[in-house]
Design a protein around this motif. Structure first.
Motif, PDB file in Angstrom:
ATOM      1  N   UNK A  41      35.984  -4.900  57.057  1.00 16.92           N
ATOM      2  CA  UNK A  41      35.395  -4.559  55.771  1.00 16.92           C
ATOM      3  C   UNK A  41      35.404  -3.049  55.559  1.00 16.92           C
ATOM      4  N   UNK A  42      35.829  -2.624  54.366  1.00 14.20           N
ATOM      5  CA  UNK A  42      35.686  -1.221  53.995  1.00 14.20           C
ATOM      6  C   UNK A  42      34.242  -0.978  53.582  1.00 14.20           C
ATOM      7  N   UNK A  43      33.696   0.199  53.856  1.00 15.46           N
ATOM      8  CA  UNK A  43      32.337   0.497  53.394  1.00 15.46           C
ATOM      9  C   UNK A  43      32.236   0.350  51.878  1.00 15.46           C
ATOM     10  N   UNK A  44      31.118  -0.169  51.396  1.00 14.78           N
ATOM     11  CA  UNK A  44      30.948  -0.364  49.956  1.00 14.78           C
ATOM     12  C   UNK A  44      31.009   0.966  49.205  1.00 14.78           C
ATOM     13  N   UNK A  45      30.668   2.049  49.881  1.00 22.84           N
ATOM     14  CA  UNK A  45      30.739   3.375  49.249  1.00 22.84           C
ATOM     15  C   UNK A  45      32.171   3.759  48.887  1.00 22.84           C
ATOM     16  N   UNK A  46      33.152   3.062  49.481  1.00 28.39           N
ATOM     17  CA  UNK A  46      34.568   3.340  49.204  1.00 28.39           C
ATOM     18  C   UNK A  46      35.188   2.298  48.270  1.00 28.39           C
ATOM     19  N   UNK A  47      34.352   1.442  47.655  1.00 34.20           N
ATOM     20  CA  UNK A  47      34.877   0.325  46.871  1.00 34.20           C
ATOM     21  C   UNK A  47      34.761   0.539  45.357  1.00 34.20           C
ATOM     22  N   UNK A  48      34.662   1.789  44.908  1.00 37.29           N
ATOM     23  CA  UNK A  48      34.654   2.129  43.474  1.00 37.29           C
ATOM     24  C   UNK A  48      33.612   1.299  42.711  1.00 37.29           C
ATOM     25  N   UNK A  49      32.429   1.201  43.324  1.00 38.88           N
ATOM     26  CA  UNK A  49      31.378   0.366  42.749  1.00 38.88           C
ATOM     27  C   UNK A  49      30.852   0.938  41.436  1.00 38.88           C
ATOM     28  N   UNK A  50      30.564   2.210  41.402  1.00 37.95           N
ATOM     29  CA  UNK A  50      30.039   2.814  40.167  1.00 37.95           C
ATOM     30  C   UNK A  50      31.013   2.653  39.009  1.00 37.95           C
ATOM     31  N   UNK A  51      32.292   2.892  39.289  1.00 41.25           N
ATOM     32  CA  UNK A  51      33.311   2.750  38.243  1.00 41.25           C
ATOM     33  C   UNK A  51      33.423   1.291  37.779  1.00 41.25           C
ATOM     34  N   UNK A  52      33.345   0.373  38.733  1.00 39.88           N
ATOM     35  CA  UNK A  52      33.414  -1.039  38.398  1.00 39.88           C
ATOM     36  C   UNK A  52      32.222  -1.493  37.573  1.00 39.88           C
ATOM     37  N   UNK A  53      31.025  -1.057  37.958  1.00 46.27           N
ATOM     38  CA  UNK A  53      29.815  -1.428  37.218  1.00 46.27           C
ATOM     39  C   UNK A  53      29.843  -0.854  35.804  1.00 46.27           C
ATOM     40  N   UNK A  54      30.366   0.365  35.666  1.00 46.73           N
ATOM     41  CA  UNK A  54      30.461   0.980  34.337  1.00 46.73           C
ATOM     42  C   UNK A  54      31.407   0.181  33.438  1.00 46.73           C
ATOM     43  N   UNK A  55      32.529  -0.288  33.996  1.00 52.40           N
ATOM     44  CA  UNK A  55      33.478  -1.073  33.208  1.00 52.40           C
ATOM     45  C   UNK A  55      32.880  -2.441  32.871  1.00 52.40           C
ATOM     46  N   UNK A  56      32.140  -3.023  33.796  1.00 51.16           N
ATOM     47  CA  UNK A  56      31.445  -4.280  33.511  1.00 51.16           C
ATOM     48  C   UNK A  56      30.494  -4.114  32.331  1.00 51.16           C
ATOM     49  N   UNK A  57      29.709  -3.055  32.373  1.00 51.71           N
ATOM     50  CA  UNK A  57      28.733  -2.801  31.303  1.00 51.71           C
ATOM     51  C   UNK A  57      29.435  -2.628  29.959  1.00 51.71           C
ATOM     52  N   UNK A  58      30.556  -1.925  29.982  1.00 51.52           N
ATOM     53  CA  UNK A  58      31.313  -1.694  28.748  1.00 51.52           C
ATOM     54  C   UNK A  58      31.774  -3.001  28.120  1.00 51.52           C
ATOM     55  N   UNK A  59      32.101  -3.988  28.961  1.00 56.79           N
ATOM     56  CA  UNK A  59      32.631  -5.261  28.466  1.00 56.79           C
ATOM     57  C   UNK A  59      31.586  -6.378  28.465  1.00 56.79           C
ATOM     58  N   UNK A  60      30.336  -6.020  28.685  1.00 59.97           N
ATOM     59  CA  UNK A  60      29.258  -7.004  28.589  1.00 59.97           C
ATOM     60  C   UNK A  60      29.223  -8.018  29.715  1.00 59.97           C
ATOM     61  N   UNK A  61      29.777  -7.682  30.871  1.00 63.79           N
ATOM     62  CA  UNK A  61      29.731  -8.568  32.041  1.00 63.79           C
ATOM     63  C   UNK A  61      28.517  -8.187  32.876  1.00 63.79           C
ATOM     64  N   UNK A  62      27.579  -9.126  33.021  1.00 60.17           N
ATOM     65  CA  UNK A  62      26.324  -8.813  33.693  1.00 60.17           C
ATOM     66  C   UNK A  62      26.161  -9.529  35.027  1.00 60.17           C
ATOM     67  N   UNK A  63      26.760 -10.699  35.163  1.00 60.22           N
ATOM     68  CA  UNK A  63      26.473 -11.555  36.314  1.00 60.22           C
ATOM     69  C   UNK A  63      27.753 -11.864  37.072  1.00 60.22           C
ATOM     70  N   UNK A  64      27.863 -11.341  38.291  1.00 58.61           N
ATOM     71  CA  UNK A  64      29.009 -11.655  39.136  1.00 58.61           C
ATOM     72  C   UNK A  64      28.512 -12.327  40.413  1.00 58.61           C
TER      73      UNK A  64
END
Length: 368
Positions: A41-64
Motif C-alpha cells: 500500500x502507498x501511504x494515503x498522503x501520496x494518493x492525491x486525496x485532497x485533489x480527489x475530494x475537491x473534484x468530488x465536491x465539484x461534481x456533487x459526489x458525496x458518498x464513496x
C-alpha cells in the motif's frame, strides 16, 4: 440515486479514481486503496486525496465506498492468517477514514477446514479485536454466494456474526444481487419478500451499500459469477426494481459487472451504459443515434425470432450441458454480438459501441 461502479486508484490515487467515475456518469463509486490481492500500500498522503475530494465536491459526489482486500480472512483457524486479517483490516479502516468513507465492504471470511459455526465465531472474534468506539467508517459485511466454505451465504449467518460483535453499531451490510441470487434467494420474482426476511433477521436499516450485478448462474448455484446487466439470469427488469427500491434509497448502488470483449486483453466496461439505463438518462448521456441503433438491433432480432430474455435464459441453460458447452462455449452476449457483426447490422460501430447497444437492447428500453 447514488450510483457508480468499481474504479481504480492508479498513478494519482483518488484523483484518478474520481476522474474515471465521472467519465462513466457516476454519482458514487467504490475503490480498493491498493491491490486487492496483496498487502502493498502507498501511504494515503501520496494518493492525491485532497485533489480527489475537491473534484468530488465539484461534481456533487458525496458518498464513496472502499472494498477491503480479498486476502483478509477473519474466518481462518490459522493464527498467522487470522492475525494478518485483523492487523490489515485495522489499517484499511484508517486508510478509508482518511478519505471520509462511511462503508468498507468486507467479505466476512471462510472457515476452510473447520465448520460454519467456527467461522462465525472466528469472524466475530476478529471484528471484536478491530472495531473501536471512535471509529467513523462501518464494516459492511457482504452477502455471499455460498462458494466453498465462505460465511455470509445466508441472512442467518450474517445475523449470527452481528449478534456476537460488541460494537455492532459499527457494522453494516453490503447487499450483492449476484451473490444473494446465487445463494438461493428469489430476488427476481419476490424481492419484497426477500427484504421482509432480511428485515426480520437483520434489519433493512443496516444495509449500507448495494452491489448491483447480474449473474451467469441459475438461482441457488452458489458460484458467484457476475454478468453485465440484462445478460444474466437475474435480468435488467429485476435489477432496475432493486436499484429503485426503498431499501436502496440514498444508499450507494455500485456496479461490479465484468468488462467484456472478444480479446481478453482489450475488454471494456459497460458501466456508462448501465448507469444511464438505470438512471433513465440514456438520451442525455449518448448522442441521438444511440437509441436509433438500439431500435435497429430490436428490428433485426425480431426478424430473427429472438426474444431478449428467452434467448439469454435458453443459452445459459445450454451451457449447463458440458457437451454443448464444449461444442460452443460462447456466452449469450457474445452470441448476440457475433450475429450482429456477421450481418453488419451496425456498420462502422466499434466492438465497445456494439456491446453498449446490446446492453441497452437487453434492458428493454425500446419496448418502454
Amino acid at each position: 440515486m447514488k450510483i457508480g461502479s468499481h474504479v481504480s486508484f492508479s498513478k494519482k490515487g483518488l484523483l484518478n479514481a474520481v476522474e474515471e467515475a465521472i467519465g462513466y456518469g457516476s454519482t458514487s463509486f467504490m475503490v480498493y486503496t491498493g491491490a486487492p490481492q496483496n498487502t502493498r500500500r502507498k501511504p494515503m498522503e501520496e494518493q492525491y486525496v485532497d485533489e480527489g475530494l475537491a473534484l468530488m465536491h465539484k461534481h456533487g459526489i458525496e458518498d464513496i465506498v472502499v472494498h477491503a482486500p480479498y486476502i483478509i480472512n477473519l474466518g481462518s483457524y490459522k493464527p498467522d492468517t487470522f492475525e494478518l486479517a485483523v492487523t490489515f483490516l485495522a489499517e484499511e479502516i484508517r486508510r478509508a477514514e482518511y478519505i471520509g468513507v462511511q462503508n468498507i465492504v468486507l467479505h466476512p471470511g471462510a472457515y476452510t477446514d473447520k465448520d460454519a459455526e467456527y467461522g462465525i465465531n472466528r469472524i466475530a472474534e476478529g471484528l471484536n479485536e478491530v472495531l473501536h468506539s471512535g471509529q467513523t467508517a462501518k464494516i459492511a459485511l457482504e452477502t455471499m454466494a455460498g462458494k466453498g466454505s465462505e460465511i455470509g451465504r445466508s441472512f442467518e449467518e450474517l445475523a449470527a456474526i452481528i449478534d456476537k460483535v460488541k460494537l455492532n453499531d459499527k457494522l453494516s451490510i453490503c447487499f450483492d444481487t449476484c451473490h444473494t441470487h446465487d445463494a438461493g434467494y428469489d430476488i427476481v420474482n419476490d424481492f419484497d419478500g426477500v427484504m421482509e426476511q432480511f428485515d426480520r433477521l437483520i434489519g433493512i436499516d443496516r444495509i449500507g451499500v448495494f452491489h448491483i450485478n447480474d449473474s451467469k448462474n441459475f438461482r441457488g448455484a452458489g458460484k458467484d459469477r457476475h454478468a453485465p446487466l440484462g445478460a444474466g439470469l437475474i435480468g435488467f427488469d429485476a435489477i432496475h426494481y432493486i436499484a429503485h427500491h426503498d431499501a436502496a434509497k440514498n444508499k450507494p448502488v455500485i456496479l461490479e459487472t465484468p468488462w467484456i470483449g472478444k480479446n481478453k486483453n482489450d475488454q471494456s466496461p459497460m458501466y456508462e451504459a448501465e448507469i444511464a439505463l438505470l438512471c433513465g438518462t440514456t438520451l442525455e448521456r449518448f448522442d441521438g443515434t444511440f437509441l436509433e441503433d438500439v431500435a435497429r438491433l430490436g428490428s433485426f432480432f425480431a426478424r430473427e425470432g429472438i426474444d431478449r430474455r428467452t434467448f439469454i435464459v435458453q443459452n445459459w441453460e445450454r451451457l449447463q450441458d458440458k457437451k454443448a458447452k464444449k461444442e460452443d462455449p460462447r456466452e449469450p452476449l457474445e452470441l448476440l454480438f457475433d450475429r450482429v457483426t456477421a450481418e453488419d447490422v451496425l456498420p462502422g460501430a466499434s466492438e465497445e459501441g456494439i456491446n453498449k447497444r446490446l446492453i441497452a437492447w437487453l434492458s428493454g428500453i425500446i419496448e418502454k
